[in-house]
Write an enzyme that holds these catalytic residues in place. Structure first.
Site, mmCIF file in Angstrom:
data_model
loop_
_atom_site.group_PDB
_atom_site.id
_atom_site.type_symbol
_atom_site.label_atom_id
_atom_site.label_comp_id
_atom_site.label_asym_id
_atom_site.label_seq_id
_atom_site.Cartn_x
_atom_site.Cartn_y
_atom_site.Cartn_z
ATOM 1 N N TYR A 200 26.600 13.286 57.824
ATOM 2 C CA TYR A 200 26.027 13.090 58.583
ATOM 3 C C TYR A 200 26.201 12.179 59.225
ATOM 4 O O TYR A 200 26.780 11.634 60.024
ATOM 5 C CB TYR A 200 24.913 12.585 57.314
ATOM 6 C CG TYR A 200 24.669 13.869 56.434
ATOM 7 C CD1 TYR A 200 24.448 15.191 57.366
ATOM 8 C CD2 TYR A 200 25.415 13.810 55.653
ATOM 9 C CE1 TYR A 200 23.973 16.447 56.337
ATOM 10 C CE2 TYR A 200 24.819 15.217 54.026
ATOM 11 C CZ TYR A 200 24.570 16.569 55.094
ATOM 12 O OH TYR A 200 24.906 17.096 53.924
ATOM 13 N N GLY A 323 33.903 13.771 40.383
ATOM 14 C CA GLY A 323 34.861 13.786 39.392
ATOM 15 C C GLY A 323 34.842 13.345 38.331
ATOM 16 O O GLY A 323 35.967 13.193 37.862
ATOM 17 N N GLY A 344 27.612 13.087 38.963
ATOM 18 C CA GLY A 344 26.209 14.232 39.481
ATOM 19 C C GLY A 344 25.961 15.999 39.463
ATOM 20 O O GLY A 344 25.535 15.642 37.735
#
Length: 442
Positions: A200, A323, A344
């Site tokens: 971004y 992870g 997440g």
């Protein structure tokens, strides 16, 4: 496994996190006493479930409240202005209605005893004007297009546009971060995070392949880092001057959305950026680990982020993402590699993730990947707020199933220990009686 370090409190300036689990987003400054709370954070996760006007509604408040067992809730990426983002119902924080919508979310999280930081988002060159409600042009540091992309809601599913417009005055964009932070605080959030990862706009300014400017915003690593540093300073002003209420997310390994500098270059530019951010005494610096599935352009560089950058962070908290299992997260916090860990995908299907990890309960809710961003002609709750907490789920089980769920993990642990001690015993016998075992020195 109780995971005591993850359960310990943490203090972020004047804020106290009840644990170190971040539902991708929570922060604290100094480790306090162990009181059975978590270092777990709910990671920022785009779910595409807000209103068409980018306003969070009651179902969004429910989603975040369900996951408020985390010490810190990180909101999904939230636009600081109207942009041509791929997700048509991603939230914003630039209108009165959006501020009011986020106020409902913040109140719901606070009622559950957690904190909430808003992730501020400008996507730069990976926007598409066809997805912008105002038809505004796609902006970029240098007019260099990103490779790839797929805007599935536009005819022909086009990729990233090939002629993004150069930002003539970066200060105008930086001020949007200030206003976004101010709006987030008005909505009742406890702080904000600058999204400087995953390709971004701040990320685009930092890396040499996407920023070829020759003015004060480009050229050297120091100049290319200026946009991100100034955006953070603007956010500090926006939250009222308390730097501990501002964090940042970085993904030095690259890979996502055509990002990634050569290893020597990225170490130099991120070392400078992280050092300067730490001098600002912000709440935390979040580092995302390399994730091969996100490296669609094969630009990424697997890198030991702890070794490369952890020693540079002395004033801010350190958060890692990417992870983690509960056991690995506990080891990172216990060893001092991290203060916080954000989760997440496990948090999507397991709204009571911290409790399950701390009490050794199974993480057995099934995740339908096709429902990550919702779907047409299906309820918004599907794959969003319809995952049961453990106690609710266990009520549907028979007595035998409940016993098996309690006993099997214990049996597995015992078997692992038996195998370990058997191997140790075998090595002792061979070394003592046969002398054919030599221990390798590292």
């Amino acid at each position: 496994m109780p995971l005591p370090n993850l359960q310990s409190q943490l203090k972020l300036g004047s804020l106290t996190l009840k644990n170190r689990y971040l539902s991708q987003k929570t922060v604290i400054h100094h480790l306090l006493t162990f009181v059975g709370v978590l270092s777990v954070v709910l990671a920022s996760l785009t779910r595409d479930r807000n209103s068409p006007n980018r306003v969070p509604e009651e179902i969004n408040a429910q989603y975040y409240a369900q996951r408020a067992g985390a010490g810190l809730i990180m909101t999904e990426a939230t636009l600081i202005s109207e942009q041509g983002v791929e997700w048509e119902t991603a939230p914003g924080i630039f209108t009165k209605e959006q501020i009011e919508g986020w106020s409902r979310v913040a109140s719901a999280v606070h009622e559950k005893g957690s904190l909430i930081f808003m992730q501020l988002w400008h996507i730069g060159r990976v926007a598409h004007p066809g997805m912008d409600a105002n038809g505004s042009p796609t902006l970029s540091p240098s007019g260099i297009a990103a490779k790839g992309g797929k805007f599935r809601l536009l005819p022909g599913s086009p990729g990233y546009i090939q002629n993004p417009e150069v930002i003539e005055d970066p200060w105008k964009i930086i001020d949007l971060f200030r206003q976004g932070a101010r709006n987030a605080m008005e909505a009742g959030c406890d702080g904000v995070e600058i999204h400087s990862a995953n390709g971004y706009l701040p990320h685009q300014f930092l890396e040499s392949h996407s920023n070829t400017r020759t003015d004060e915003w480009g050229g050297s690593p120091e100049n290319r880092a200026k946009f991100t540093i100034e955006a953070v300073k603007a956010a500090i002003r926006g939250v009222g001057g308390d730097a501990k209420r501002v964090g940042i997310k970085l993904s030095p390994c690259g890979g996502s959305q055509d990002m990634g500098d050569p290893k020597d270059t990225l170490i130099r530019e991120y070392s400078y950026l992280i050092t300067e951010l730490d001098k600002l005494n912000i709440g935390y610096i979040q580092l995302a680990r390399y994730f091969s599935l996100m490296d669609t352009s094969a630009r990424g560089t697997p890198l030991d982020l702890v070794k490369a950058f952890r020693p540079l962070i002395k004033n801010s908290l350190v958060m890692f993402n990417g992870g983690f299992t509960g056991t690995e997260a506990e080891e990172f916090v216990k060893s001092g590699k991290a203060d916080l860990i954000s989760f997440g995908l496990p948090f999507i299907r397991t709204p009571d993730l911290p409790e399950r990890l701390f009490k050794g309960k199974p993480l057995d809710n099934a995740l339908d990947m096709t429902m990550l961003y919702g779907g047409k002609d299906v309820p918004r709750s599907r794959g969003y707020t319809d995952f049961p907490a453990y106690e609710e789920w266990s009520k549907t089980l028979s007595t035998g199933q409940r016993v098996m769920n309690s006993v099997v993990p214990v049996i597995v642990l015992l078997l692992k220990n038996v195998m370990l001690y058997r191997n140790v015993f075998a090595l002792w016998v061979r070394s003592t009686f046969y002398g054919d075992v030599k221990l390798k020195q590292n």
